[in-house]
Design a protein around this motif. Structure first.
Motif, short mmCIF file in Angstrom:
data_model
loop_
_atom_site.label_atom_id
_atom_site.label_comp_id
_atom_site.label_asym_id
_atom_site.label_seq_id
_atom_site.Cartn_x
_atom_site.Cartn_y
_atom_site.Cartn_z
N PRO A 35 57.80 16.22 40.00
CA PRO A 35 56.60 15.95 40.81
C PRO A 35 56.55 16.67 42.14
N THR A 36 57.68 16.89 42.77
CA THR A 36 57.65 17.48 44.12
C THR A 36 57.40 18.99 44.11
N VAL A 37 57.40 19.62 42.94
CA VAL A 37 57.19 21.08 42.89
C VAL A 37 55.82 21.43 42.32
N ILE A 38 54.96 20.42 42.20
CA ILE A 38 53.62 20.63 41.64
C ILE A 38 52.58 20.27 42.70
N ASN A 39 51.63 21.15 42.93
CA ASN A 39 50.51 20.88 43.82
C ASN A 39 49.36 21.82 43.44
N ASP A 40 48.27 21.71 44.18
CA ASP A 40 47.09 22.52 43.85
C ASP A 40 47.39 24.01 43.93
N ALA A 41 48.22 24.39 44.88
CA ALA A 41 48.54 25.81 45.03
C ALA A 41 49.60 26.28 44.03
N ASN A 42 50.33 25.33 43.49
CA ASN A 42 51.41 25.67 42.56
C ASN A 42 51.36 24.72 41.36
N PRO A 43 50.44 24.95 40.43
CA PRO A 43 50.29 24.05 39.28
C PRO A 43 51.47 24.17 38.31
N VAL A 44 51.47 23.34 37.29
CA VAL A 44 52.54 23.35 36.30
C VAL A 44 52.61 24.69 35.60
N HIS A 45 53.83 25.24 35.49
CA HIS A 45 54.02 26.55 34.86
C HIS A 45 54.42 26.47 33.39
N TYR A 46 54.87 25.28 32.93
CA TYR A 46 55.44 25.18 31.58
C TYR A 46 54.89 23.97 30.82
N ARG A 47 54.77 24.13 29.52
CA ARG A 47 54.54 23.00 28.63
C ARG A 47 55.85 22.21 28.51
N PRO A 48 55.79 20.92 28.21
CA PRO A 48 57.02 20.14 28.05
C PRO A 48 57.90 20.72 26.94
N ILE A 49 59.21 20.66 27.17
CA ILE A 49 60.19 21.18 26.22
C ILE A 49 61.06 20.03 25.73
N GLU A 50 61.10 19.82 24.44
CA GLU A 50 62.00 18.83 23.85
C GLU A 50 63.38 19.45 23.75
N TRP A 51 64.32 18.93 24.55
CA TRP A 51 65.62 19.56 24.68
C TRP A 51 66.37 19.70 23.36
N ALA A 52 66.40 18.65 22.54
CA ALA A 52 67.18 18.70 21.31
C ALA A 52 66.71 19.84 20.41
N SER A 53 65.40 20.03 20.31
CA SER A 53 64.86 21.10 19.49
C SER A 53 65.20 22.47 20.08
N PHE A 54 65.04 22.61 21.39
CA PHE A 54 65.33 23.87 22.06
C PHE A 54 66.80 24.24 21.89
N ARG A 55 67.67 23.29 22.12
CA ARG A 55 69.11 23.53 22.00
C ARG A 55 69.50 23.89 20.56
#
Length: 341
Positions: free
Chosen positions: A299-319
Motif C-alpha cells: 500500500p505505501t508504494v501506490i498512489n496517483d502518480a505511481n499506480p500499480v505496476h503488476y498483476r497479482p502473482i500466485e507464488w506457488a505457481s510462479f515458483r
C-alpha cells in the motif's frame, strides 16, 4: 536471453577503481538487535538505498558465527568430494527438486556447476516432496540444517529493514514468512573441468558460464561465497564484480520484492563466470514467501502518480514454473515482466 537487441553477456566488465563503483558494505549490528530502534535507522536507510540502486549489498556483523560458517564450508567441500555414485543416489527429478543436480539450466542454457538443494523438514507445500539427504552423512545434514535456521533468522531481520524502508511496520510481511516460508538452501560447486561435457546426448554440449544471467525469483537471497570470486551484477550496461569480503555475507533482492515494492527495489540481473583456474563454491539461501502468498504491490508504494505496476502473482505457481525451467528446457522461463501492467 536478450535485453532489447543486445546480449547482456556481451556487455563489458566495468573498471572498479573507487568505492562509488562497488556494491555497498553495510554494518547491520544494530539492525540485528532491534530493527525498529533509532540506532538501526542508518543501516535501514543504507539497505533501502542499495536495493533501489544496485539490488545487491554485503553485510557485516550479521550474527552468523564464523565457527558455523567454517563447518558449512567443510561439509560443502566434503559433499562434492563424495564419489559421483553417492551424489547420484540423491539426484533430483522433475517431480522432486530436492537433492543433487549437475545439468541445471538458466535461461534455457546449461550452467557449468553442480548443486545440492534442500528446504525445510517435512513435505514442502509447493511440490509435496521431502528433502533427500546422502546416506551416512549425519554431520553434513546437521550442519546444513543449523545453517538453514541461521539464514532464516537473518533473512527475517533483513525483511524488517526492507519493510521499514518502504514506510511499513517492521513486521508487516512476517505473516508470509515467519513460520511458513518456502525458502531453500543451495550448495553450488563450480568446477574448472566440466564433469558432464559430452557425457550423454540429452545434455547441452556447452556450459560457457557458471550461472547464466538471471534474477532470483523470491524475496531476497543470502549468499556466502569463497575467496575465489566470479559473481557479477549488471548495471547501466556494465558487469560489476562483487568481490569476496572477509566476514561479509552478500544480499540481493529478488523478483517478488521488486513486485511488492512496485519497482522501488529492483531484482538485479547477475551471473557467475565459469571457473578457469580453480574450483569455486558458494551457498545461496533463497528466502521465499509462503506457498499460498499472492504477491502484489504494497500500500505505501501506490498512489496517483505511481499506480500499480503488476498483476497479482500466485507464488506457488510462479515458483513451480521457474523450477521446471531450471530442470529442463520446458519453454520460456517465467518472468515478472509477464505480469507487468
Amino acid at each position: 536471453m536478450l535485453h532489447g537487441k543486445q546480449d547482456l553477456d556481451k556487455d563489458p566488465v566495468a573498471e572498479q577503481s573507487s568505492l562509488v563503483d562497488q556494491v555497498p558494505i553495510i554494518d547491520i549490528a544494530d539492525l540485528c538487535v532491534d530493527s525498529a530502534a533509532p540506532a538501526a535507522r542508518v543501516a535501514v536507510d543504507q539497505i533501502a538505498g542499495a536495493c533501489s540502486s544496485w539490488g545487491f549489498f554485503q553485510v557485516t556483523n550479521h550474527g552468523i558465527s564464523e565457527a558455523l560458517i567454517s563447518r558449512v564450508w567443510q561439509q560443502t567441500r566434503a559433499f562434492f568430494a563424495l564419489p559421483i555414485e553417492a551424489r547420484l543416489e540423491v539426484l533430483r527429478s522433475r517431480e522432486n527438486p530436492w537433492g543433487f543436480y549437475h545439468n541445471e539450466l538458466t535461461k534455457n542454457q546449461r550452467d557449468k556447476k553442480q548443486v545440492f538443494d534442500f528446504t525445510r523438514a517435512g513435505k514442502d507445500p509447493i511440490y509435496g516432496m521431502s528433502n533427500r539427504w546422502p546416506k551416512d552423512q549425519t554431520a553434513f545434514r546437521e550442519t546444513m540444517e543449523e545453517y538453514f535456521e541461521a539464514c532464516t533468522k537473518l533473512s527475517l531481520q533483513l525483511l524488517e529493514a526492507f519493510c521499514i524502508g518502504l514506510d511499513l511496520p517492521a513486521k508487516f510481511m512476517h505473516a508470509d514468512f515467519a513460520s511458513n516460508h518456502t525458502g531453500f538452501l543451495r550448495l553450488n560447486y563450480y568446477p574448472v573441468h566440466d564433469p558432464i561435457e559430452g557425457a550423454a546426448e540429452d545434455y547441452q554440449p556447452v556450459a560457457d558460464l557458471g550461472v547464466h544471467h538471471h534474477t532470483d525469483a523470491g524475496a531476497l537471497t543470502v549468499l556466502i561465497q569463497d575467496e575465489v570470486g566470479g559473481l557479477q551484477v549488471h548495471r547501466d550496461g556494465y558487469w560489476y564484480d562483487i568481490p569476496p569480503v572477509a566476514g561479509a555475507i552478500v544480499i540481493n533482492t529478488g523478483d517478488m520484492m521488486q513486485v511488492w515494492s512496485n519497482d522501488v527495489y529492483h531484482a538485479p540481473v547477475h551471473r557467475v563466470l565459469a571457473m578457469e583456474n580453480c574450483d569455486r563454491y558458494s551457498l545461496p539461501f533463497f528466502f521465499n514467501p509462503a506457498a499460498d502468498a499472492c504477491v502484489s504491490p504494497l500500500p505505501t508504494v501506490i498512489n496517483d502518480a505511481n499506480p500499480v505496476h503488476y498483476r497479482p502473482i500466485e507464488w506457488a505457481s510462479f515458483r513451480g514454473k521457474r523450477t521446471d525451467g531450471d530442470y529442463a528446457d520446458y519453454g520460456t522461463e517465467v518472468q515478472i515482466s509477464q505480469f507487468r501492467l
